[in-house]
Design a protein around this motif. Structure first.
Motif, short mmCIF file in Angstrom:
data_model
loop_
_atom_site.label_atom_id
_atom_site.label_comp_id
_atom_site.label_asym_id
_atom_site.label_seq_id
_atom_site.Cartn_x
_atom_site.Cartn_y
_atom_site.Cartn_z
N SER A 167 4.01 -2.03 39.14
CA SER A 167 5.14 -1.19 38.74
C SER A 167 6.23 -2.05 38.13
O SER A 167 6.63 -3.05 38.73
N VAL A 168 6.69 -1.66 36.97
CA VAL A 168 7.92 -2.23 36.45
C VAL A 168 8.96 -1.16 36.68
O VAL A 168 8.86 -0.06 36.14
N THR A 225 10.06 1.96 34.48
CA THR A 225 9.13 2.18 33.36
C THR A 225 7.86 2.90 33.81
O THR A 225 7.46 3.89 33.20
N GLY A 226 7.24 2.40 34.85
CA GLY A 226 6.01 3.05 35.31
C GLY A 226 5.04 2.05 35.88
O GLY A 226 5.39 0.92 36.20
N GLU A 227 3.79 2.50 35.98
CA GLU A 227 2.76 1.74 36.65
C GLU A 227 1.56 1.51 35.74
O GLU A 227 1.25 2.36 34.90
N LYS A 258 -4.86 5.45 37.03
CA LYS A 258 -3.43 5.76 37.21
C LYS A 258 -3.02 5.72 38.67
O LYS A 258 -1.95 5.24 39.00
N PHE A 308 12.95 5.19 43.31
CA PHE A 308 13.04 3.73 43.13
C PHE A 308 14.41 3.32 42.65
O PHE A 308 15.17 4.12 42.10
N PHE A 323 11.22 0.64 46.48
CA PHE A 323 10.58 1.96 46.45
C PHE A 323 10.69 2.65 47.81
O PHE A 323 10.42 2.05 48.83
N PHE A 371 -4.00 14.68 38.36
CA PHE A 371 -2.55 14.65 38.17
C PHE A 371 -2.13 13.46 37.32
O PHE A 371 -2.87 12.51 37.14
N ILE A 426 1.17 10.69 36.58
CA ILE A 426 2.28 10.07 37.30
C ILE A 426 3.25 9.53 36.26
O ILE A 426 2.84 8.81 35.35
N ASN A 427 4.51 9.92 36.39
CA ASN A 427 5.52 9.43 35.44
C ASN A 427 6.79 9.03 36.16
O ASN A 427 7.19 9.68 37.12
N ASP A 428 7.40 7.97 35.66
CA ASP A 428 8.69 7.56 36.22
C ASP A 428 9.81 8.17 35.39
O ASP A 428 9.81 8.04 34.17
N VAL A 457 13.82 8.13 34.84
CA VAL A 457 14.95 7.26 35.14
C VAL A 457 16.24 8.02 34.90
O VAL A 457 16.36 8.77 33.94
N ARG A 472 18.64 2.10 36.22
CA ARG A 472 17.20 1.94 36.38
C ARG A 472 16.72 2.59 37.67
O ARG A 472 15.61 2.39 38.12
N ARG A 528 9.61 8.74 40.89
CA ARG A 528 8.23 8.79 40.42
C ARG A 528 7.74 10.22 40.65
O ARG A 528 7.78 10.71 41.78
#
Lengths: 289, 351
Positions: free
Chosen positions: A62-63, A66-68, A254, B70, B76, B249, B251-253, B255, B260, B264
């Motif tokens: 993970s950053v 930004t994501g994984e 993912k 996060f 996290f 599914f 998965i998206n972060d 922000v 920052r 998630r």
């Protein structure tokens, strides 16, 4: 509302497999353009001490913000303390990672996937065949074998890159070229610099430089599709058993834990059933290579 | 198993105790269809409904949920507490209970149990209810029209009463709390149950031959039929969204603006979407629409058999109902079996 309390059993709380552990970027080695080696160390001492993985497994990196992304592990389980990830700048997450300085924090969860069946491979000869970036996951297996040298028969590496500048772990591998008890065969498709002292030629040409006893050899192959095409043909010509040829697949893992569905190949999940598959698995699964 | 009976006129009193066990969801009218929702009045609850638009999975694996928060400093943090709200899901048909039992295999009884799913599942009481098949149900062919687990209570209509199966200790708590609404059933009640059960089994208008399907699918992997089906498919993903056992599914972060910090998010995805098998660097392993719909059929009808010993399809008929291109699973299977020439007409032969 007492009833609610009865129905919840806190002792059954399971560990959350989606929760990353914090790790610090200790060093960044700019091995080749757009392919750096990141050395990471877990912040939590408990995680650091208890971390175990198998060659061929991967982690989810993970950053923050930004994501994984799934990344295969390049360090060997025999070398504890530092986790090494050889990462190509390819997508959103890896591009963000390339902007981070040393000592920045990232998240890591895993390790995931089956990895190479090392217990089963021990006692046999080992042939590691890497094409291009395929060296990244195979370096873990290579060092596992070299650090457990007494457990294997002959150990051979065949690694081909387009030219010397594209070769991952070049200096490290060149330093192993003269090691006794290890047959380190390196080749480049061409040598524009004229300074390359090893073999020049396509990867399959290295088969002329070594002999194998297929009845007691495991071959581990990772590379781009073209490598599989020609290397598999050579191995089959030598009568390697299809279930002793191991390959590692790249898909979009993912979640890493067999749920999200993105890494499915045929009807297997690369993250659970793989990423290491035997050639026999591969020909029995549609869409595999 | 403890078996009781409850006169139908006691239902209103019975449901009044349910809120003590969590927020109550039950089938109510939604447009031309039905949906599991919080009924504002109990009289809105539909005791005779065909199927809900979305299956109960929407409450166990919400279409969109925050799994982790996060922060560059804090790292996290899991957001598990949000998944621990007690619920009561009333009026679930047996095939949908079966659908949840199948999701359990992937999300609870697997190598990496999913804590969000498990928290919701454990905190949700399921009250099942029998049903009368319409022309789209084929649960009878999928062994999913009777369930012996996965519910706290199960109500079967036997005329003037419901026969009540008590599946769990929580189910028994509900019975105890409802006071003296339940009675001990007799021989006549069991006879009524058996008669109705037999009638229901005989009443399926749609049937599907399943036994040798995995082998036939192996043989027909390169069949041109998949191309024809792919040409009709719009890749809209409606079938996956409506499917009780589709669980892919994304998965998206996300922000927060100007920082920052963020969350998630996991949200429903579909293998029919073009980006499903896309990897970093641009390679797409299922670029063709036909390869995607073929993948969906193989995963459900072939892959699940290899992995779990049965297909993941439970015969609810939702995919038939929602498909805008009128792709019908029965016709697709009949085509693959070579029992019809093509899928040009989507109406299955067996109807």
């Amino acid at each position: 509302m007492e009833l609610q309390a009865v129905h919840q059993n806190p002792s059954e709380k399971t560990e959350n497999p989606y929760l990353p552990h914090m790790a610090r970027i200790v060093r960044i080695h700019r091995m080749v353009p757009d392919n750096y080696l990141f050395q990471l160390r877990f912040v939590d001492d408990n995680v650091l001490q208890n971390w175990e993985h198998r060659p061929g497994q991967f982690v989810e990196l993970s950053v923050i913000g930004t994501g994984e992304a799934p990344i295969s592990i390049s360090s060997a389980p025999t070398r504890k303390g530092i986790l090494e990830l050889c990462i190509r700048r390819a997508g959103r997450v890896t591009s963000a990672l390339y902007k981070l300085p040393t000592n920045a924090m990232v998240g890591i969860r895993g390790p995931y996937g089956n990895g190479f069946p090392v217990e089963e491979m021990e006692g046999n000869d080992l042939l590691i065949i890497a094409g291009g970036l395929g060296m990244a996951p195979l370096r873990s297996l290579l060092w596992y074998a070299l650090d457990n040298r007494e457990k294997f028969g002959t150990v051979t590496l065949m690694y081909g890159a387009r030219n010397p500048a594209d070769m991952l772990f070049r200096e490290e591998l060149l330093s192993l070229a003269d090691v006794e008890d290890f047959n380190c065969l390196l080749t480049v498709d061409r040598d524009p610099t004229g300074t390359w002292k090893q073999h020049v030629g396509l990867l399959p040409t290295l088969f002329k430089k070594a002999t194998f006893d297929p009845s007691r050899t495991y071959a581990a192959v990772v590379g781009p599709p073209i490598v599989y095409k020609f290397v598999l043909a050579e191995l089959l010509k030598l009568n390697f058993r299809k279930d002793r040829i191991l390959m590692s697949l790249e898909r979009r893992m993912k979640c890493g834990v067999g749920k999200c569905g993105h890494c499915s190949v045929g009807y297997k999940y690369t993250c659970i059933h793989g990423p290491v598959f035997t050639y026999w698995d591969a020909i029995n699964l549609p869409e595999i290579v | 198993m403890k078996i009781l009976k409850m006169p139908k006129q006691n239902l209103d009193l019975f449901v009044s105790v349910l809120p003590a066990f969590g927020e109550v969801y039950a089938p109510v009218k939604r447009g031309k269809g039905f949906a599991f929702d919080k009924p504002s009045l109990w009289s809105d609850v539909q005791m005779k409904y065909t199927r809900t638009i979305l299956p109960p999975k929407k409450l166990m694996l919400p279409p969109r949920e925050t799994t982790i928060a996060f922060d560059p400093v804090e790292g996290f943090q899991d957001q598990l507490a949000m998944a621990s709200k007690p619920m009561v899901l009333f009026g679930v048909h047996p095939y949908d209970i079966y659908g949840l039992n199948i999701l359990d295999r992937v999300f609870a009884q697997s190598k990496y149990p999913d804590p969000y799913y498990i928290a919701r599942r454990k905190n949700t009481a399921i009250i099942g209810m029998d049903f009368e098949p319409d022309d789209k149900h084929f649960a009878g062919s999928m062994n999913s029209d009777f369930v012996d687990s996965g519910f706290d209570l199960f109500l079967s209509d036997i005329g003037d009463d419901y026969l009540v199966l008590v599946g769990t200790s929580r189910g028994d708590d509900i019975v105890v709390m409802s006071g003296c609404l339940m009675q001990t059933p007799g021989e006549a009640d069991f006879a009524a149950y058996k008669r109705r059960s037999k009638d229901r089994r005989a009443s399926y208008k749609t049937k599907l031959e399943m036994e040798d399907l995995p082998e036939i699918m192996e043989m027909e992997y390169h069949s041109k039929a998949w191309e024809d089906i792919g040409n009709r498919c719009l890749s809209c993903g409606s079938c996956s969204m409506a499917c009780p056992t589709c669980y892919c599914f994304d998965i998206n972060d996300e922000v927060e603006l100007g920082s920052r910090k963020g969350q998630r998010i996991r949200s429903w995805d579909s293998c029919l979407f073009k980006t499903h098998a896309l990897v970093a660097g641009g390679e797409n392993f299922r670029e063709e629409r036909s390869s995607r719909i073929k993948f969906r059929y193989y995963h459900k009808q072939r892959g699940f058999v290899a992995e779990y010993g049965r297909p993941s399809c439970i015969g609810c008929g939702r995919c038939v109902e929602v498909c805008p291109a009128e792709i019908n699973i029965i016709s697709v299977i009949e085509t693959i079996r070579g029992e019809r020439d093509g899928i040009a007409s989507s109406a299955p032969k067996s109807v």
